[in-house]
Motif scaffolding. Structure first.
Motif, PDB file in Angstrom:
ATOM      1  N   TRP A 366       0.812  -1.393   0.798  1.00 14.41           N
ATOM      2  CA  TRP A 366       0.019  -0.377   0.554  1.00 14.41           C
ATOM      3  C   TRP A 366       0.640   1.349   0.326  1.00 14.41           C
ATOM      4  O   TRP A 366       0.783   2.687  -0.496  1.00 14.41           O
ATOM      5  CB  TRP A 366      -0.983  -0.082   1.570  1.00 14.41           C
ATOM      6  CG  TRP A 366      -1.705   1.155   1.590  1.00 14.41           C
ATOM      7  CD1 TRP A 366      -2.566   1.841  -0.098  1.00 14.41           C
ATOM      8  CD2 TRP A 366      -2.561   1.466   2.975  1.00 14.41           C
ATOM      9  NE1 TRP A 366      -3.599   2.501   1.087  1.00 14.41           N
ATOM     10  CE2 TRP A 366      -3.720   3.041   2.138  1.00 14.41           C
ATOM     11  CE3 TRP A 366      -2.302   1.177   3.763  1.00 14.41           C
ATOM     12  CZ2 TRP A 366      -4.108   3.782   2.848  1.00 14.41           C
ATOM     13  CZ3 TRP A 366      -3.115   1.653   4.648  1.00 14.41           C
ATOM     14  CH2 TRP A 366      -4.285   3.339   4.498  1.00 14.41           C
ATOM     15  N   ARG A 367       2.336   1.568   0.767  1.00 11.72           N
ATOM     16  CA  ARG A 367       2.302   2.595   0.528  1.00 11.72           C
ATOM     17  C   ARG A 367       3.637   2.746  -0.259  1.00 11.72           C
ATOM     18  O   ARG A 367       3.590   3.851  -0.565  1.00 11.72           O
ATOM     19  CB  ARG A 367       3.840   1.833   1.935  1.00 11.72           C
ATOM     20  CG  ARG A 367       4.570   3.492   2.200  1.00 11.72           C
ATOM     21  CD  ARG A 367       5.943   3.117   3.004  1.00 11.72           C
ATOM     22  NE  ARG A 367       6.729   4.203   3.732  1.00 11.72           N
ATOM     23  CZ  ARG A 367       6.188   5.695   4.624  1.00 11.72           C
ATOM     24  NH1 ARG A 367       4.477   5.409   5.561  1.00 11.72           N
ATOM     25  NH2 ARG A 367       6.598   6.350   4.800  1.00 11.72           N
ATOM     26  N   SER A 368       4.035   1.713  -1.241  1.00 13.78           N
ATOM     27  CA  SER A 368       4.664   1.418  -1.961  1.00 13.78           C
ATOM     28  C   SER A 368       4.013   1.749  -3.025  1.00 13.78           C
ATOM     29  O   SER A 368       4.398   3.160  -4.138  1.00 13.78           O
ATOM     30  CB  SER A 368       5.059  -0.120  -2.627  1.00 13.78           C
ATOM     31  OG  SER A 368       6.347  -0.469  -1.651  1.00 13.78           O
ATOM     32  N   LEU A 369       2.592   1.685  -3.471  1.00  8.40           N
ATOM     33  CA  LEU A 369       1.409   2.294  -4.226  1.00  8.40           C
ATOM     34  C   LEU A 369       1.567   3.506  -3.878  1.00  8.40           C
ATOM     35  O   LEU A 369       1.308   4.023  -5.159  1.00  8.40           O
ATOM     36  CB  LEU A 369       0.521   1.435  -3.876  1.00  8.40           C
ATOM     37  CG  LEU A 369       0.261  -0.114  -5.037  1.00  8.40           C
ATOM     38  CD1 LEU A 369      -0.881  -0.909  -4.469  1.00  8.40           C
ATOM     39  CD2 LEU A 369       0.655   0.423  -6.180  1.00  8.40           C
ATOM     40  N   THR A 370       1.261   3.852  -3.162  1.00 10.08           N
ATOM     41  CA  THR A 370       1.435   5.442  -2.246  1.00 10.08           C
ATOM     42  C   THR A 370       1.587   6.578  -2.897  1.00 10.08           C
ATOM     43  O   THR A 370       1.328   7.663  -3.939  1.00 10.08           O
ATOM     44  CB  THR A 370       0.969   5.494  -1.026  1.00 10.08           C
ATOM     45  OG1 THR A 370       0.022   4.700  -0.663  1.00 10.08           O
ATOM     46  CG2 THR A 370       0.642   7.618  -0.377  1.00 10.08           C
ATOM     47  N   TYR A 371       3.273   5.727  -3.096  1.00  9.08           N
ATOM     48  CA  TYR A 371       4.457   7.035  -3.237  1.00  9.08           C
ATOM     49  C   TYR A 371       5.175   6.916  -4.813  1.00  9.08           C
ATOM     50  O   TYR A 371       5.331   7.182  -5.738  1.00  9.08           O
ATOM     51  CB  TYR A 371       5.382   7.076  -2.240  1.00  9.08           C
ATOM     52  CG  TYR A 371       5.066   7.708  -1.678  1.00  9.08           C
ATOM     53  CD1 TYR A 371       4.800   8.374  -1.221  1.00  9.08           C
ATOM     54  CD2 TYR A 371       4.592   6.804  -0.205  1.00  9.08           C
ATOM     55  CE1 TYR A 371       4.858   9.303   0.319  1.00  9.08           C
ATOM     56  CE2 TYR A 371       4.497   7.075   0.865  1.00  9.08           C
ATOM     57  CZ  TYR A 371       4.277   8.817   1.472  1.00  9.08           C
ATOM     58  OH  TYR A 371       4.169   9.148   2.805  1.00  9.08           O
ATOM     59  N   LEU A 372       4.271   5.315  -5.016  1.00  3.40           N
ATOM     60  CA  LEU A 372       4.577   5.161  -6.826  1.00  3.40           C
ATOM     61  C   LEU A 372       6.129   4.532  -7.060  1.00  3.40           C
ATOM     62  O   LEU A 372       6.340   5.234  -7.760  1.00  3.40           O
ATOM     63  CB  LEU A 372       3.860   5.621  -7.512  1.00  3.40           C
ATOM     64  CG  LEU A 372       2.582   6.493  -7.702  1.00  3.40           C
ATOM     65  CD1 LEU A 372       2.468   7.511  -9.035  1.00  3.40           C
ATOM     66  CD2 LEU A 372       1.469   4.539  -7.917  1.00  3.40           C
ATOM     67  N   ARG A 373       6.362   3.971  -5.602  1.00  3.29           N
ATOM     68  CA  ARG A 373       7.623   3.348  -5.804  1.00  3.29           C
ATOM     69  C   ARG A 373       8.225   2.132  -5.282  1.00  3.29           C
ATOM     70  O   ARG A 373       7.126   2.222  -4.330  1.00  3.29           O
ATOM     71  CB  ARG A 373       8.458   4.044  -4.490  1.00  3.29           C
ATOM     72  CG  ARG A 373       8.271   5.746  -4.907  1.00  3.29           C
ATOM     73  CD  ARG A 373       9.239   6.211  -3.488  1.00  3.29           C
ATOM     74  NE  ARG A 373      10.211   5.649  -3.271  1.00  3.29           N
ATOM     75  CZ  ARG A 373      10.906   6.378  -2.130  1.00  3.29           C
ATOM     76  NH1 ARG A 373      10.852   7.426  -1.196  1.00  3.29           N
ATOM     77  NH2 ARG A 373      12.279   5.385  -1.480  1.00  3.29           N
ATOM     78  N   THR A 374       9.300   1.792  -5.885  1.00  2.00           N
ATOM     79  CA  THR A 374       9.287   0.209  -5.228  1.00  2.00           C
ATOM     80  C   THR A 374      10.632  -0.010  -4.337  1.00  2.00           C
ATOM     81  O   THR A 374      11.121  -1.277  -3.930  1.00  2.00           O
ATOM     82  CB  THR A 374       9.595  -0.901  -6.905  1.00  2.00           C
ATOM     83  OG1 THR A 374      10.402  -0.261  -6.961  1.00  2.00           O
ATOM     84  CG2 THR A 374       7.896  -0.740  -7.510  1.00  2.00           C
ATOM     85  N   ASP A 375      11.411   1.178  -4.341  1.00  2.00           N
ATOM     86  CA  ASP A 375      12.291   1.061  -3.735  1.00  2.00           C
ATOM     87  C   ASP A 375      12.205   1.316  -1.548  1.00  2.00           C
ATOM     88  O   ASP A 375      12.824   1.231  -1.108  1.00  2.00           O
ATOM     89  CB  ASP A 375      13.320   2.328  -3.624  1.00  2.00           C
ATOM     90  CG  ASP A 375      13.210   3.376  -3.744  1.00  2.00           C
ATOM     91  OD1 ASP A 375      11.991   3.439  -3.662  1.00  2.00           O
ATOM     92  OD2 ASP A 375      13.667   4.761  -3.967  1.00  2.00           O
ATOM     93  N   ILE A 376      10.715   1.249  -1.440  1.00  5.41           N
ATOM     94  CA  ILE A 376      10.720   2.017  -0.040  1.00  5.41           C
ATOM     95  C   ILE A 376      11.132   0.236   0.532  1.00  5.41           C
ATOM     96  O   ILE A 376      10.938  -0.683   0.250  1.00  5.41           O
ATOM     97  CB  ILE A 376       9.343   1.767   0.004  1.00  5.41           C
ATOM     98  CG1 ILE A 376       8.980   3.201  -0.512  1.00  5.41           C
ATOM     99  CG2 ILE A 376       8.930   1.774   2.188  1.00  5.41           C
ATOM    100  CD1 ILE A 376       7.348   3.866  -0.526  1.00  5.41           C
ATOM    101  N   PRO A 377      12.374   0.707   1.090  1.00  2.00           N
ATOM    102  CA  PRO A 377      12.769  -0.393   2.689  1.00  2.00           C
ATOM    103  C   PRO A 377      11.649  -1.098   2.919  1.00  2.00           C
ATOM    104  O   PRO A 377      11.216  -0.618   3.833  1.00  2.00           O
ATOM    105  CB  PRO A 377      14.087  -0.141   2.916  1.00  2.00           C
ATOM    106  CG  PRO A 377      13.345   1.442   3.569  1.00  2.00           C
ATOM    107  CD  PRO A 377      12.732   1.782   2.175  1.00  2.00           C
ATOM    108  N   LEU A 378      11.634  -2.421   3.472  1.00  3.81           N
ATOM    109  CA  LEU A 378      10.667  -3.160   4.009  1.00  3.81           C
ATOM    110  C   LEU A 378      11.543  -4.276   4.922  1.00  3.81           C
ATOM    111  O   LEU A 378      11.207  -4.065   6.368  1.00  3.81           O
ATOM    112  CB  LEU A 378      10.787  -4.762   2.939  1.00  3.81           C
ATOM    113  CG  LEU A 378       9.375  -5.940   3.418  1.00  3.81           C
ATOM    114  CD1 LEU A 378       8.177  -4.992   4.019  1.00  3.81           C
ATOM    115  CD2 LEU A 378       9.405  -6.593   2.903  1.00  3.81           C
ATOM    116  N   ARG A 379      12.765  -4.972   5.057  1.00  5.49           N
ATOM    117  CA  ARG A 379      13.608  -4.878   5.661  1.00  5.49           C
ATOM    118  C   ARG A 379      13.777  -3.927   6.883  1.00  5.49           C
ATOM    119  O   ARG A 379      14.183  -3.185   6.551  1.00  5.49           O
ATOM    120  CB  ARG A 379      14.251  -6.104   5.545  1.00  5.49           C
ATOM    121  CG  ARG A 379      14.532  -7.484   5.068  1.00  5.49           C
ATOM    122  CD  ARG A 379      15.228  -8.907   4.489  1.00  5.49           C
ATOM    123  NE  ARG A 379      14.852  -9.508   4.228  1.00  5.49           N
ATOM    124  CZ  ARG A 379      14.448 -10.222   5.027  1.00  5.49           C
ATOM    125  NH1 ARG A 379      15.248 -10.317   6.004  1.00  5.49           N
ATOM    126  NH2 ARG A 379      14.768 -11.570   4.476  1.00  5.49           N
TER     127      ARG A 379
END
Length: 386
Positions: A366-379
């Motif tokens: 949801w956060r990634s789609l909100t900002y249209l980014r795939t580099d948001i760290p998960l770990r």
């Protein structure tokens, strides 16, 4: 603190769903002491707590963006569109999904964010919570019929989707949940007053954020305890008022539809009073030695979206006839014990998950789609390296 409240609300909602067998209980309801107790404590209160936290979360997002010099309004609207899409997919599995409702009603929040006066916001929230639409419908019935009769009939009517849920295969349930099931759900939300109730709680949550209610718990102890006493009195008064209305005196001057509407209005106020009790009690516990018992709920609260959907993916096939169909095999004691074990499992899984990750899996998407980014760290390790 807000994560704890959100986690508590999710676990309470899960217990309600277990008692309901994910709505199949209402095909032939047989209330006993366990079901009555769970419904009395949590039904109508758990989603109210989530709505309150949603309004607070909106304030936190807007405040954080403002601190960075960014107007988050447009991004927030897009964030809700994504959330509504997630809810729509979830609603195909479980018709009772509340993600859609929370997302679509959340579109009102940017408008009220521009209102600077907390007093005005509180007044509007109170107007919502007083249920003016239901009172108009009640007046129409009381004065001799009118549009209110449709609301009363809708509250009393059966569920047209239930035969599909009880006898249909998986494809039939999906088709029912796509259109007709959603129409029935939204009709219930409208006629039960829950839409206005959630709108009002959104605004209350936003104001609690503005006045830093949860950040200043130690400073407002006396006012909070006075509010707790007032909430207990209101809960008792509304509970006994609903009980009194079931006596023969009320139907003498009210039709069945009018009685149902009046019960819904007063019952909604009871739910609000108990919601306030839960919030204030959790705040008191948070400031006591019992806080250590609440800490595991914070991890659950951080993964509310992921766990809410996971619950449906596991238990809808378990209860529904297209899966194992145990809805008419398990009594209330069994459902309660399975529910409590499910809560314990979720507490453990959430704790283990957040030892390694920053967000729940669906929260991250949801956060990634909100900002249209795939580099948001998960770990968590990615975050530290960054």
């Amino acid at each position: 603190m807000v994560d704890v409240i959100r986690g508590f609300a999710l676990m309470a909602l899960f217990l309600v769903h277990m008692m309901e067998s994910y709505e199949l209980y209402w095909a032939a309801p047989r209330e006993d002491a366990i079901i009555h107790g769970i419904f009395l404590l949590f039904m109508g209160k758990s989603f109210s707590l989530l709505a309150l936290c949603f309004g607070f979360g909106f304030f936190a997002l807007m405040r954080g963006a403002a601190a960075r010099g960014v107007d988050f309004s447009g991004r927030f609207i897009w964030r809700l569109i994504v959330l509504a899409a997630i809810g729509s997919l979830h609603a195909l599995i479980y018709r009772g999904d509340i993600i859609q409702l929370l997302a679509l009603l959340g579109l009102m929040l940017p408008l009220f964010h521009r209102v600077k006066s907390n007093q005005v916001i509180v007044a509007i929230a109170a107007a919502f919570l007083l249920q003016p639409v239901l009172w108009v419908q009640f007046a129409a019935i009381f004065l001799g019929g009118g549009p209110g009769e449709a609301a009363g009939a809708a509250l009393a009517g059966g569920d047209p989707a239930m035969p599909i849920y009880l006898h249909g295969n998986f494809g039939a349930v999906l088709r029912e949940n796509l259109v007709d099931g959603q129409i029935a759900k939204w009709a219930f939300l409208l006629h039960s007053g829950r839409i206005l109730q959630i709108a009002g709680l959104y605004l209350v949550g936003m104001v609690l954020g503005r006045i830093d209610f949860f950040g200043r718990l130690s400073a407002n102890g006396r006012a909070r305890r006075i509010a707790l006493v007032a909430a207990v009195v209101a809960a008792l008064a509304t509970h006994f008022a609903v009980a009194a209305m079931s006596h023969a005196a009320v139907p003498q001057f009210l039709s069945d539809d009018g009685y149902r509407l009046l019960s819904v209005i007063v019952g909604g106020w009871f739910d609000l009073a108990v919601t306030a009790i839960w919030v204030l009690l959790l705040c008191e516990l948070w400031l006591s030695r019992a806080a250590v018992l609440l800490i595991p709920l914070a991890s659950v609260g951080r993964a509310t979206l992921s766990l809410y959907i996971l619950q449906s993916l596991i238990f809808v096939p378990l209860f529904y006839p297209f899966g194992l169909g145990v809805y008419d095999d398990w009594d209330s004691v069994t459902r309660l014990w399975v529910g409590l074990c499910g809560i314990a499992a979720q507490l453990v899984v959430a704790r283990l998950w957040f030892a390694r990750f920053r967000y729940g899996p669906i929260e991250w998407a949801w956060r990634s789609l909100t900002y249209l980014r795939t580099d948001i760290p998960l770990r968590t390790t990615q975050s530290r390296a960054g």
